[in-house]
Design a protein around this motif. Structure first.
Motif, short mmCIF file in Angstrom:
data_model
loop_
_atom_site.label_atom_id
_atom_site.label_comp_id
_atom_site.label_asym_id
_atom_site.label_seq_id
_atom_site.Cartn_x
_atom_site.Cartn_y
_atom_site.Cartn_z
N ARG A 151 27.61 38.96 36.05
CA ARG A 151 28.20 38.91 34.71
C ARG A 151 29.52 39.70 34.67
O ARG A 151 30.48 39.27 34.04
N GLN A 152 29.57 40.82 35.35
CA GLN A 152 30.81 41.59 35.39
C GLN A 152 31.93 40.80 36.07
O GLN A 152 33.09 40.86 35.66
N GLY A 153 31.57 40.04 37.12
CA GLY A 153 32.56 39.22 37.80
C GLY A 153 33.13 38.14 36.91
O GLY A 153 34.35 37.88 36.90
N ILE A 154 32.26 37.47 36.14
CA ILE A 154 32.74 36.43 35.21
C ILE A 154 33.57 37.06 34.10
O ILE A 154 34.61 36.51 33.69
N GLU A 155 33.15 38.21 33.60
CA GLU A 155 33.92 38.88 32.55
C GLU A 155 35.30 39.28 33.06
O GLU A 155 36.29 39.24 32.31
N LEU A 156 35.40 39.66 34.32
CA LEU A 156 36.69 39.97 34.93
C LEU A 156 37.60 38.75 34.91
O LEU A 156 38.79 38.84 34.58
N ILE A 157 37.04 37.59 35.26
CA ILE A 157 37.82 36.35 35.26
C ILE A 157 38.28 36.01 33.85
O ILE A 157 39.45 35.67 33.62
N PHE B 50 30.47 27.18 42.52
CA PHE B 50 29.64 27.89 43.50
C PHE B 50 29.35 29.32 43.03
O PHE B 50 29.31 30.26 43.83
N LEU B 51 29.11 29.46 41.73
CA LEU B 51 28.97 30.79 41.16
C LEU B 51 27.65 31.46 41.52
O LEU B 51 27.51 32.67 41.34
N TYR B 52 26.69 30.69 42.01
CA TYR B 52 25.42 31.29 42.44
C TYR B 52 25.65 32.45 43.40
O TYR B 52 24.85 33.41 43.45
N ALA B 53 26.74 32.37 44.18
CA ALA B 53 27.00 33.39 45.19
C ALA B 53 27.14 34.78 44.57
O ALA B 53 26.72 35.79 45.16
N GLY B 54 27.73 34.84 43.39
CA GLY B 54 27.93 36.13 42.74
C GLY B 54 26.66 36.79 42.27
O GLY B 54 26.66 37.98 41.93
N ALA B 55 25.56 36.03 42.23
CA ALA B 55 24.27 36.57 41.79
C ALA B 55 23.27 36.70 42.94
O ALA B 55 22.08 36.90 42.70
N HIS C 210 33.65 46.11 44.03
CA HIS C 210 34.60 46.93 44.77
C HIS C 210 35.92 46.92 44.01
O HIS C 210 36.46 45.84 43.71
N PRO C 211 36.47 48.07 43.68
CA PRO C 211 37.68 48.08 42.84
C PRO C 211 38.84 47.26 43.41
O PRO C 211 39.54 46.58 42.65
N ASP C 212 39.04 47.29 44.71
CA ASP C 212 40.15 46.54 45.30
C ASP C 212 39.89 45.04 45.29
O ASP C 212 40.80 44.23 45.08
N ALA C 213 38.63 44.65 45.52
CA ALA C 213 38.28 43.23 45.44
C ALA C 213 38.42 42.73 44.00
O ALA C 213 38.90 41.62 43.76
N ALA C 214 38.01 43.56 43.04
CA ALA C 214 38.16 43.20 41.63
C ALA C 214 39.64 43.05 41.28
O ALA C 214 40.03 42.13 40.55
N ALA C 215 40.47 43.96 41.79
CA ALA C 215 41.91 43.87 41.53
C ALA C 215 42.50 42.60 42.13
O ALA C 215 43.36 41.95 41.53
#
Length: 444
Positions: A312-318, A291-296, A265-270
């Motif tokens: 993977r996109q979430g980790i790349e964002l971080i 607790f990164l399992y949650a993202g997958a 979600h763009p706002d959550a990513a922001a």
């Protein structure tokens, strides 16, 4: 819908000597080698099946199962090793099953799997290391030495505790590079920039740490959201949904249920970008993301992408938010989908002041399960990332502290202390100093 399991190979085995390596789904999933007659470690309740194993793919009785990797030594230590591996582990991680019957191992998988034989040397660990080498990853950066608040203070850590241990590091002459504040500084999971009443200023404590010549580190669980958090109340549209329209359930911990942040979600990513750029600007440059399992976890996200891609996109964002120079340690992370994303990785369940885990479940905190899986994943060290065997605890109250220290030292991985330093006796101080010194020398 789950994919059907289809045949991959049929291999003759010696039932007396053959061994099988199961690679678990994430950091806390038991991983290691078994004889054919052994009963592999499995979840003992549905909550741990979600939080610590691969949900949605239960293992039939009498079956070995690896998540994206399974190794078979048909004759044990003698002879070649058969290796079965995901064809594209960063995008698809099939479950691979092995059933032994009538002198043969029947291997099946629910996705595309490559397999070959490894002649040696090194047995199963050598075969897995050889597979890792084929990925062509750059050598990981050496890990700094760390002091972490978790195993002494848990969620009750205060800013004054950090100050006390900072002073003790100087008094005891301990070579600590990073002082990492763990769970307890934040108001709620998801509300990462709001402080609990036990901390006065994140930026202020980071400044004090740095003024003493050390680096500031901090813990987050970036994909988890407490249902009682301000984030959940104000932005339910930022949460991953299930097929019924409710929220995807990430299990239960800290005494309550957990939701999942939808980083597509763009706002959550922001928002997540804001969290990590803020922490970075405040002086933190070592990040333990947990607790990164949650993202997958599977669910309905804003973008129509599969769970591994979303993870993977979430980790790349971080990583983009903290920059390339910051150090990134993963924990509770799906192993194969994390390849290429981290500097260091927890490769076992949590350790604990006690040896045996709760209910004999080897995904739960305890020195025995941490050793079992840490040894089983030693092949990853220096190839996929720096292995984190979990923290040294050297205070007198810790059971079998000598054995635990020997395990941490033998891994050659990330060296971290997690005691109230002034509680250490002579043995504890000397052991902590020796292991941290060894870690410091390895990073030079």
């Amino acid at each position: 819908m789950p994919h059907p399991f289809t045949p991959v190979a049929s291999v003759p085995v010696d039932p007396r000597t053959a061994r099988v390596h199961e690679e678990g789904w994430q950091s806390w999933s038991p991983s290691g080698s078994y004889a054919l007659g052994d009963t592999p470690h499995r979840p003992t309740n549905p909550n741990w099946a979600t939080v610590c194993y691969r949900p949605g793919v239960p293992v039939p009785e009498g079956t070995f199962q690896g998540e994206g990797l399974l190794a078979l030594a048909p004759k044990g230590d003698e002879g070649p090793v058969w290796l079965f591996a995901a064809a594209d582990p960063q995008s698809e991680v099939p479950s691979i099953r092995l059933v032994a019957r009538d002198g043969r191992a029947e291997v099946t998988a629910d996705g595309k799997v490559d397999h070959w034989t490894y002649p040696g040397p090194g047995g199963i660990q050598g075969a897995l290391a050889d597979w890792a080498d084929t990925l062509g990853l750059a050598a990981p950066r050496p890990a700094p030495t760390v002091w972490c608040s978790w195993y002494e203070y848990f969620t009750s850590v205060t800013e004054d505790d950090i100050h006390e241990n900072l002073r003790a590091m100087d008094t005891l002459d301990l070579p600590v590079d990073v002082v990492q504040i763990d769970d307890g500084y934040q108001k709620a999971l998801g509300d990462w920039l709001s402080l609990s009443g036990r901390f006065r200023s994140r930026a202020g404590i980071a400044e004090v740490i740095r003024a003493r010549g050390r680096r500031a580190g901090i813990w987050t669980a970036p994909f988890l959201v407490d249902p009682s958090s301000a984030l959940a109340a104000e932005h339910p549209e930022w949460l991953v949904r299930d097929e019924t329209g409710g929220f995807t359930h990430a299990g239960r911990n800290w005494g309550h249920d957990l939701y999942v942040l939808d980083t597509t979600h763009p706002d959550a990513a922001a928002y997540l970008t804001e969290v990590f750029t803020t922490l970075r600007a405040e002086g933190y440059d070592y990040f333990k993301v947990d607790f990164l399992y949650a993202g997958a976890l599977d669910g309905v996200r804003h973008a129509s992408v599969d769970a591994i891609t979303a993870y993977r996109q979430g980790i790349e964002l971080i990583r983009s938010a903290i920059g390339p120079e910051a150090y990134l340690l993963g924990c509770g992370a799906p192993i194969l989908p994390s390849i290429g994303l981290f500097d260091a990785m927890r490769v076992s369940p949590d350790t604990a002041p006690h040896r045996r885990p709760e209910a004999d479940d080897y995904s739960q905190p305890g020195q025995d399960p941490a050793e079992f899986t840490g040894v089983g994943r030693q092949w990853q060290h220096g190839r996929l990332w720096v292995n984190d065997p979990d923290c040294l605890m050297a205070r007198p109250a810790v059971e079998t502290r000598e054995r635990w220290a020997a395990h941490v030292e033998a891994t050659g991985g990330l060296m971290a202390s997690s005691d109230r330093l002034l509680s250490l006796d002579t043995w504890g101080v000397e052991t902590t100093r020796r292991l941290l010194t060894k870690g410091a020398e390895a990073s030079e």
